[in-house]
Design a protein around this motif. Structure first.
Motif, PDB file in Angstrom:
ATOM      1  N   CYS A  90      -0.250  -2.273   6.332  1.00  0.00           N
ATOM      2  CA  CYS A  90       0.169  -1.352   5.178  1.00  0.00           C
ATOM      3  C   CYS A  90       0.043   0.197   5.751  1.00  0.00           C
ATOM      4  O   CYS A  90      -0.193   1.107   5.239  1.00  0.00           O
ATOM      5  N   ASP A  91       0.793   0.052   7.142  1.00  0.00           N
ATOM      6  CA  ASP A  91       1.005   1.415   7.958  1.00  0.00           C
ATOM      7  C   ASP A  91       2.286   1.736   7.537  1.00  0.00           C
ATOM      8  O   ASP A  91       3.138   2.303   8.427  1.00  0.00           O
ATOM      9  N   GLU A 150       1.440   1.167  -0.318  1.00  0.00           N
ATOM     10  CA  GLU A 150       0.855   1.190   0.937  1.00  0.00           C
ATOM     11  C   GLU A 150      -0.154   2.251   0.986  1.00  0.00           C
ATOM     12  O   GLU A 150      -1.479   2.170   1.739  1.00  0.00           O
ATOM     13  N   ARG A 205      -4.135   1.699   1.687  1.00  0.00           N
ATOM     14  CA  ARG A 205      -5.020   2.476   2.752  1.00  0.00           C
ATOM     15  C   ARG A 205      -6.003   3.454   2.362  1.00  0.00           C
ATOM     16  O   ARG A 205      -7.150   3.367   2.815  1.00  0.00           O
ATOM     17  N   ALA A 262       0.227  -4.274  -0.671  1.00  0.00           N
ATOM     18  CA  ALA A 262       0.815  -3.241   0.042  1.00  0.00           C
ATOM     19  C   ALA A 262       2.405  -3.139  -0.189  1.00  0.00           C
ATOM     20  O   ALA A 262       2.881  -2.068  -0.041  1.00  0.00           O
ATOM     21  N   ARG A 263       2.737  -4.347  -0.619  1.00  0.00           N
ATOM     22  CA  ARG A 263       4.416  -4.514  -0.803  1.00  0.00           C
ATOM     23  C   ARG A 263       4.730  -4.250  -2.158  1.00  0.00           C
ATOM     24  O   ARG A 263       5.780  -4.665  -2.575  1.00  0.00           O
TER      25      ARG A 263
END
Length: 413
Positions: A392-393, A399, A403, A351-352
């Motif tokens: 991952c919000d 992200e 998701r 996610a990063r």
């Protein structure tokens, strides 16, 4: 004692027909395969007739450079196999009992092979010349033959920066002949530049006579000079251990001296050599010696069973998400707490934006491992989902990709 003999009629070596000049293209894989087969063929002959096997080894070595003249070995794999061939068969050639004329013929053939070696592929054979001579007397005769050229190359004001093709064979022969005092005087020349590949012969001579402190001083100077640091570090470490100074050996030289092809291999080598040290402490020291690479030690820590240390490393530095996901999958039932954290870390690093060409399959593997580990750990799917969502919000493309792949709420972030 048995009378030395010349080899019987040579067998029909399978490798001989394969190692023709230019027989291999630029790829090294085929060359390595054929060299392994040739070595196996010679090893099989050792049990039947060592003299014939030694003669076959000489024949193989003299064929290497012409056969490999087109091979690209930028990876160094083929050179590593050639070094292994030398380690296997040089002692055989050097110790087998043969008639003097046979040994003379072998040495002349091998010398010509080195002279013709243009790439070069077999130049390190010169390091073994004293052993190939088979006796101190033969080694001394070769040293006498080579010494004038080396002395001229190392004379004050000599041109060519001290280079001489017979340097390594000459030093090797002086050592093998037991002419250690002469060798040590020769190495005092400024033309040696403090290089380890020269001075290692002096170190060996000093150690043979029990002068460990003097040998250590030379090895440490060569280590600081920076050429062949790995070999110099191994020698320094070994001498210090022999002197009972294990902690100094560990702190100053062990990490370089025991460096393996993988981080796990390095950790295992150090743990075996220093059993008095806790494996987790060794790993911590390795990480501290390589700042900024914490995540790269995750797999070593995991394979060593240091699960808490592995997770700490993966949290502190970017770690390959696929490595984390595989660890989560493999340990989902055996170590569910570890597997859950590893799987979540995999999702978090994806996610990063870390990981090379992360695919839907990579995300799915990490997510399924999280669910399996969470269930084994007594968590509900909703608990695992909440923890994953917290990673991952956000609004970045990476992200949103993670998701979407694990079907988290579309309204997140």
């Amino acid at each position: 004692m048995a009378t030395p003999r010349a080899p019987r009629a040579a067998p029909t070596w399978t490798f001989a027909a394969r190692f023709r000049r230019g027989a291999f293209g630029w790829k090294s894989d085929r060359a390595i395969e054929r060299l392994d087969e040739a070595a196996a063929e010679i090893r099989a002959m050792v049990r039947k007739d060592p003299v014939l096997a030694a003669d076959g080894a000489v024949r193989l070595i003299e064929k290497l450079s012409p056969a490999f003249e087109n091979v690209d070995d930028s990876s160094g794999r083929l050179q590593a196999v050639i070094r292994d061939v030398f380690e296997q068969f040089v002692p055989l050639i050097g110790t087998v009992e043969v008639a003097p004329r046979t040994r003379t013929a072998w040495l002349e053939r091998l010398w010509q092979a080195m002279v013709d070696d243009q790439i070069p592929w077999i130049e390190r054979l010169g390091d073994h010349w004293g052993t190939l001579c088979g006796s101190p007397e033969v080694a001394s005769a070769w040293a006498d033959e080579l010494l004038p050229g080396l002395r001229a190359a190392w004379a004050p004001g000599a041109k060519g920066h001290g280079w001489y093709s017979g340097t390594m064979p000459c030093l090797s022969c002086l050592y093998a002949a037991g002419r250690h005092a002469e060798l040590l005087v020769l190495l005092e020349s400024p033309q040696t530049h403090g290089w380890w590949d020269y001075h290692r012969w002096g170190v060996k001579a000093l150690l043979d006579h029990g002068h460990r402190h003097e040998a250590l001083a030379i090895a440490e100077r060569c280590y600081q000079q920076g050429r062949y640091r790995y070999e110099a570090a191994r020698t320094c470490e070994s001498i210090l251990i022999d002197l009972g100074q294990r902690e100094i050996a560990y702190r100053q030289y062990a990490f370089e001296a025991n460096q393996a092809n993988t981080n796990l291999g390095t950790l295992k080598a150090l743990a075996a050599k220093y059993p008095e040290k806790d494996k987790a402490r060794i790993l911590t020291d390795l990480v501290e010696a390589n700042p900024g690479s914490e995540g790269k030690w995750f797999a070593a820590a995991k394979s060593a069973g240091l699960f808490d240390v592995a997770l700490k490393l993966a949290r502190s530095s970017p770690t390959d998400p696929r490595t984390l996901a595989r660890a989560a999958r493999d340990f989902a039932t055996k170590q569910p707490a570890f597997a859950l954290e590893a799987g979540l870390l995999a999702l978090g690093w994806m996610a990063r934006g870390y990981g090379y060409e992360v695919s839907s399959r990579d995300v799915a593997m990490a997510w399924e491992a999280c669910l399996g580990a969470g269930k084994a750990h007594g968590l509900t799917p909703e608990d695992v989902r909440d923890r994953a969502l917290a990673l991952c919000d956000g609004k970045s493309g990476a992200e949103r990709f993670v998701r979407a792949e694990i079907r988290l709420p579309a309204g997140a972030g």
